[in-house]
Scaffold this motif. Structure first.
Motif, PDB file in Angstrom:
ATOM      1  N   LYS A 213     103.649 -43.039-103.847  1.00 43.81           N
ATOM      2  CA  LYS A 213     104.790 -43.371-104.831  1.00 43.81           C
ATOM      3  C   LYS A 213     104.658 -44.648-105.344  1.00 43.81           C
ATOM      4  O   LYS A 213     104.898 -44.729-106.879  1.00 43.81           O
ATOM      5  CB  LYS A 213     106.127 -43.245-103.810  1.00 43.81           C
ATOM      6  CG  LYS A 213     106.340 -42.144-103.244  1.00 43.81           C
ATOM      7  CD  LYS A 213     106.272 -40.688-104.060  1.00 43.81           C
ATOM      8  CE  LYS A 213     106.622 -39.509-103.287  1.00 43.81           C
ATOM      9  NZ  LYS A 213     106.227 -38.174-103.882  1.00 43.81           N
ATOM     10  N   PHE A 214     104.726 -45.808-104.736  1.00 40.62           N
ATOM     11  CA  PHE A 214     104.787 -47.293-105.187  1.00 40.62           C
ATOM     12  C   PHE A 214     103.742 -48.046-104.528  1.00 40.62           C
ATOM     13  O   PHE A 214     104.138 -48.723-103.550  1.00 40.62           O
ATOM     14  CB  PHE A 214     106.135 -47.742-105.045  1.00 40.62           C
ATOM     15  CG  PHE A 214     106.309 -48.938-105.488  1.00 40.62           C
ATOM     16  CD1 PHE A 214     106.400 -49.192-106.989  1.00 40.62           C
ATOM     17  CD2 PHE A 214     106.647 -50.055-104.731  1.00 40.62           C
ATOM     18  CE1 PHE A 214     106.618 -50.395-107.713  1.00 40.62           C
ATOM     19  CE2 PHE A 214     107.131 -51.429-105.367  1.00 40.62           C
ATOM     20  CZ  PHE A 214     106.957 -51.597-106.626  1.00 40.62           C
TER      21      PHE A 214
ATOM     22  N   LYS B 134     100.775 -36.302-109.641  1.00 44.58           N
ATOM     23  CA  LYS B 134     101.210 -36.977-108.586  1.00 44.58           C
ATOM     24  C   LYS B 134     100.260 -38.161-108.226  1.00 44.58           C
ATOM     25  O   LYS B 134     100.714 -39.041-107.577  1.00 44.58           O
ATOM     26  CB  LYS B 134     101.915 -36.045-107.509  1.00 44.58           C
ATOM     27  CG  LYS B 134     102.999 -35.360-107.697  1.00 44.58           C
ATOM     28  CD  LYS B 134     103.248 -34.488-106.560  1.00 44.58           C
ATOM     29  CE  LYS B 134     104.702 -33.469-106.763  1.00 44.58           C
ATOM     30  NZ  LYS B 134     105.166 -32.739-105.923  1.00 44.58           N
TER      31      LYS B 134
ATOM     32  N   SER C 153      98.799 -43.452-107.276  1.00 39.83           N
ATOM     33  CA  SER C 153      98.931 -43.546-106.042  1.00 39.83           C
ATOM     34  C   SER C 153      97.863 -44.405-105.663  1.00 39.83           C
ATOM     35  O   SER C 153      96.903 -44.882-106.574  1.00 39.83           O
ATOM     36  CB  SER C 153      98.446 -42.255-105.094  1.00 39.83           C
ATOM     37  OG  SER C 153      97.060 -41.926-105.357  1.00 39.83           O
TER      38      SER C 153
ATOM     39  N   VAL D 256     105.511 -43.843 -99.039  1.00 41.07           N
ATOM     40  CA  VAL D 256     105.980 -44.732-100.068  1.00 41.07           C
ATOM     41  C   VAL D 256     105.029 -45.310-100.975  1.00 41.07           C
ATOM     42  O   VAL D 256     104.760 -45.480-102.229  1.00 41.07           O
ATOM     43  CB  VAL D 256     107.354 -45.533 -99.837  1.00 41.07           C
ATOM     44  CG1 VAL D 256     107.651 -46.089-101.071  1.00 41.07           C
ATOM     45  CG2 VAL D 256     108.484 -44.614 -99.094  1.00 41.07           C
TER      46      VAL D 256
ATOM     47  N   ASP E 282     102.164 -36.525-101.335  1.00 40.72           N
ATOM     48  CA  ASP E 282     103.884 -36.599-101.001  1.00 40.72           C
ATOM     49  C   ASP E 282     104.044 -36.535 -99.562  1.00 40.72           C
ATOM     50  O   ASP E 282     103.153 -36.699 -98.782  1.00 40.72           O
ATOM     51  CB  ASP E 282     104.257 -35.279-101.943  1.00 40.72           C
ATOM     52  CG  ASP E 282     105.777 -35.259-102.103  1.00 40.72           C
ATOM     53  OD1 ASP E 282     106.411 -36.265-101.659  1.00 40.72           O
ATOM     54  OD2 ASP E 282     106.170 -34.705-103.289  1.00 40.72           O
TER      55      ASP E 282
END
Length: 515
Positions: free
Chosen positions: A260-261, A449, A453, A256, A477
């Protein structure tokens, strides 16, 4: 009178195998075992070392250990209830790998002390021609299990070849060398260095640690397993797999923050800062070893001994760059000269620019090095590269991880590749080559993606990035999504040929696969 050796001579001398695997670390050995389990006998593993193990055979420096929990660092089909502690050391991991090779009886499918010097695709015969230190081979299918951490990266420092003392890379540790009572320099502060420094600091006369970038360190929550735990792992059904699953799930939560964050990494950074403040009391030293980037941007390291070792009276952290190395000293950019007796080079490996890439030539004659030089290190699902028919990669582009076990990714790729081979057999395919448009689309989505990151926004430069500035090393991921993506071989993503009446013709895989 001698005569020139021709390609026909090589063909006659070459040994042919259906599947040739290059390398026998975790990935190559796992591939060999899976093929053997499927009843295949038409494969061979060539390994330049004298045993299985790969990086765990080669890295025998003092303090060498894994930074992934033991329960995750094993094959899912060969759990090890005998791990002695929660984070295993190098000798124990190497013994595990050797034991697995023996248990599954694949050593006789290996040719050790056999280094590949070149591989080229023969378009006429639709096969790979491979040159090695132990003769020539041809193969219908070539599997690269070379790995990313196998070629030591030596620093390009003026005068390094003039040094008259002992000098060696961490991955080529000289066990005949006794550093006791000597003035030693360690160049680098990565994963190997933080294990080496605490191991040698107590016995050397003086130690200079040359730091270019300070790493983030987290606590190493390591302990010996108790006897009841080891007995439960061995005799109580499901206990070890439950422990493994819990550790896996906990590790996946890091994705995550990593991919992602990135602000979610603040929790780990707070822990790391508290550790730094507690273990480094000297303010000047603390300033030197405090990173200037967000945690996770570079590889996160774990150690309970590194900071205390830096605080010893006989250890200095040098942050000025190295200008040159002389016969018995190192000179930094500020003009300071420090006399030394030995140098330990802990500068990592060629990851995005492996020398092995220069030895592998594809369908159009270009080497992997040339292909990657032009467009960056790109592949498809980390397992195939356009222009290289019938070649599969274990630990290819963007398969690396910064938070959990690579063995999980390796097993996912093994499933994909063995299904590819089975699909070729089932459909009578002579060749498969990933389509360039499919590969390009995959990489556009993958790099998309990575944009947000921590590896791209964390404010650091790392070996994760290639010369084009792209992260061609890490998977952006959750790892279970990688496994889902590689559950089945997607033959429609590949150009294929088959042989009809002795002639090789293009196949319409979509039609064939649907029938």
């Amino acid at each position: 009178m001698s005569r020139k050796v021709t390609d026909k001579d090589v063909d006659r001398a070459a040994r042919h195998v259906h599947i040739l695997i290059v390398g026998s670390g975790f990935s190559g050995l796992g591939m060999a075992i899976r093929l053997s389990q499927q009843g295949r006998d038409d494969f061979l593993v060539i390994e330049r070392g004298s045993d299985v193990g790969g990086t765990w055979r080669d890295n025998t420096y003092p303090g060498a250990a894994c930074d992934v929990p033991s329960q995750l660092y094993s094959y899912s089909f060969a759990l090890n209830p005998a791990w002695s502690r929660s984070f295993s050391k190098q000798p124990e991991i190497q013994r595990y790998i050797q034991g697995v090779a023996d248990r599954y009886g694949v050593r006789d499918k290996h040719l050790f002390d056999c280094e590949m010097s070149g591989a080229r695709w023969n378009e006429r015969d639709s096969r790979w021609e491979v040159r090695t230190s132990r003769g020539a081979f041809t193969a219908d299918i070539l599997v690269s299990a070379i790995g990313a951490l196998c070629e030591p990266n030596l620093p390009d420092i003026k005068g390094i070849n003039t040094f008259e003392g002992e000098i060696f890379h961490s991955a080529r540790w000289d066990h005949q060398s006794d550093l006791s009572g000597k003035r030693v320099a360690v160049i680098g502060t990565g994963a190997s260095a933080i294990q080496i420094v605490p191991s040698i600091a107590p016995k050397v006369a003086h130690l200079d640690v040359y730091q270019r970038t300070a790493p983030w360190l987290l606590p190493r929550i390591d302990r010996p397993y108790t006897l009841p735990e080891r007995l439960a792992f061995k005799y109580v059904p499901g206990v070890q797999r439950l422990s493994r699953a819990a550790i896996y799930a906990a590790r996946e939560t890091q994705v995550v923050g990593l991919a992602k964050f990135p602000p979610a990494m603040l929790a780990l950074e707070t822990i790391a800062r508290a550790k730094l403040a507690y273990e480094v009391r000297d303010s000047e030293l603390r300033r030197k070893v405090t990173p200037n980037f967000r945690i996770g941007c570079k590889r996160m390291l774990i150690s309970n001994e590194y900071y205390p070792a830096l605080g010893r009276d006989n250890v200095d952290v040098v942050t000025d760059g190295i200008r040159e190395i002389r016969e018995n000293s190192i000179v930094t950019t500020d003009g300071s000269e420090r006399e030394i007796d030995a140098i330990v080079v802990a500068t990592g490996f060629h990851v995005t620019d492996s020398p092995a890439y220069e030895a592998i030539s594809g369908r159009d004659g270009r080497t992997l090095a040339e292909v990657f030089e032009a467009a960056g290190q790109q592949g498809y699902k980390g397992s195939a590269v356009a222009n290289y028919p019938n070649m599969f990669f274990l630990l290819g582009p963007n398969v690396g991880l910064g938070h959990t076990s690579m063995v999980y990714m390796i097993e996912s790729q093994i499933t994909y590749i063995t299904d590819a081979i089975a699909t070729m057999d089932r459909l009578g395919l002579r060749t498969v080559e990933v389509r360039k448009d499919v590969q390009d689309k995959f990489n556009r989505e993958l790099q998309g993606k990575l944009v947000g990151s921590v590896w791209n926004t964390g404010g650091c430069a790392s070996w994760y990035l290639d010369k084009h500035g792209n992260n061609t090393t890490l998977w952006p991921d959750f790892t279970f999504r990688f496994r889902q993506l590689l559950e089945k071989f997607d033959v429609a993503a590949y150009d294929t040929t088959t042989r009809i009446n002795g002639a090789e013709v293009r196949s319409d895989v979509k039609v064939v696969a649907a029938q």
